[in-house]
Scaffold this motif. Structure first.
Motif, mmCIF file in Angstrom:
data_model
loop_
_atom_site.group_PDB
_atom_site.id
_atom_site.type_symbol
_atom_site.label_atom_id
_atom_site.label_comp_id
_atom_site.label_asym_id
_atom_site.label_seq_id
_atom_site.Cartn_x
_atom_site.Cartn_y
_atom_site.Cartn_z
ATOM 1 N N ASN A 146 0.804 -1.234 0.000
ATOM 2 C CA ASN A 146 0.000 0.000 0.000
ATOM 3 C C ASN A 146 0.833 1.279 0.000
ATOM 4 O OD1 ASN A 146 -2.452 -1.442 -0.010
ATOM 5 N ND2 ASN A 146 -2.311 -1.725 2.202
ATOM 6 N N SER A 147 1.922 1.258 -0.758
ATOM 7 C CA SER A 147 2.777 2.433 -0.996
ATOM 8 C C SER A 147 3.021 3.229 0.279
ATOM 9 C CB SER A 147 2.194 3.302 -2.121
ATOM 10 O OG SER A 147 0.869 3.665 -1.871
ATOM 11 N N GLY A 148 2.511 4.433 0.381
ATOM 12 C CA GLY A 148 2.875 5.316 1.488
ATOM 13 C C GLY A 148 2.063 5.165 2.744
ATOM 14 N N LEU A 149 1.290 4.097 2.877
ATOM 15 C CA LEU A 149 0.422 3.978 4.043
ATOM 16 C C LEU A 149 1.187 3.899 5.360
ATOM 17 C CD1 LEU A 149 -2.607 4.062 4.349
ATOM 18 C CD2 LEU A 149 -2.648 1.578 4.384
ATOM 19 N N PRO A 150 2.290 3.144 5.453
ATOM 20 C CA PRO A 150 3.023 3.149 6.721
ATOM 21 C C PRO A 150 3.514 4.549 7.108
ATOM 22 C CG PRO A 150 3.680 1.273 5.407
ATOM 23 C CD PRO A 150 2.825 2.147 4.513
#
Length: 242
Positions: free
Chosen positions: A96-100
């Motif tokens: 989810n790419s930039g979710l963290p």
């Protein structure tokens, strides 16, 4: 060659290089901060050094060795902590790419801190957002506090009592709920869109068409967007995420 920041990495993943912290935590282990992601799987490709990843789930506590060439990954809900036996360096893949980076991580702080969002936010904050070159004192302090909470959870689980771990899950959900709307927008623009595009391509191929082939491009990052950013488990060289 087109601008790589206009297109997400394959599958909408996030990518970074991680040099794991090399200082000693209160339990005597060298390494990072125990934490859990609620919506993102995480994977490692070990580039150098050695160590292990400690994990805790409702299935129990586990230690998985990390040696050059190894690939290790785990699902959301896995509490994990990297332990550095010397020079541990990883290529980290995040769902989810930039979710963290948008907050999909809850540290295993003691329950009294988790119960108060303001106390939790203060405890995990880093000066200037953990910018490269800043003092690591705050990063180590939050790590050490999370190691304390992680130890409690592990001891209870090993004694057969999973109640504290379930309570940690509930506390984590309460902490992240205010962020869900922002998370959903990132997911829709990244991983979901990537999956939808594959579906559109399959539909076109089934019709005997392939308009996407004429739009093929090559993308590249010459170097990381940011070097030495303080992460939960070590210093990160990060690549832009859409």
């Amino acid at each position: 060659m087109s601008d790589p920041q206009t297109v997400p990495l394959p599958g909408g993943v996030g990518l970074s290089r991680l040099c794991v912290y090399d200082t000693v935590a209160p339990d005597g282990a060298v390494g990072g901060t125990p934490h859990m992601h609620l919506c993102c799987a995480e994977g490692y490709v070990v580039r150098g050094g050695s160590g292990l990843v400690q994990t805790l789930t409702l299935s129990g506590y586990r230690e998985t060795p990390l040696v050059p060439g190894a690939v290790v990954w785990f699902a959301p809900g896995t509490i994990h902590r990297l332990v550095n036996h010397g020079g541990l360096e990883l290529l980290v893949l995040m769902q989810n790419s930039g979710l963290p980076e948008a907050g999909d991580a809850v540290l295993t702080l003691p329950p009294e801190v988790l119960a108060d969002p303001r106390s939790y936010t203060a405890a995990v904050a880093l000066p200037l957002g953990g910018a490269p070159g800043t003092d690591l004192t705050a990063a180590y302090a939050r790590r050490d506090l999370a190691v304390e909470g992680f130890g409690r959870l592990c001891r209870s689980a090993q004694d057969g009592d999973l109640t504290p771990l379930r309570e940690f899950h509930r506390a984590a959900v309460r902490l992240v709920r205010p962020q869900i709307e922002r998370w959903r927008a990132r997911w829709a623009a990244g991983a979901l869109r990537a999956a939808e595009e594959t579906g559109e391509q399959l539909d076109a191929l089934e019709r005997g068409e392939a308009p996407h082939l004429s739009r093929a491009e090559v993308y590249a990052f010459a170097e990381p967007d940011e070097r030495g950013r303080q992460g939960m488990c070590g210093l990160l060289d990060t690549y832009p995420v859409r």
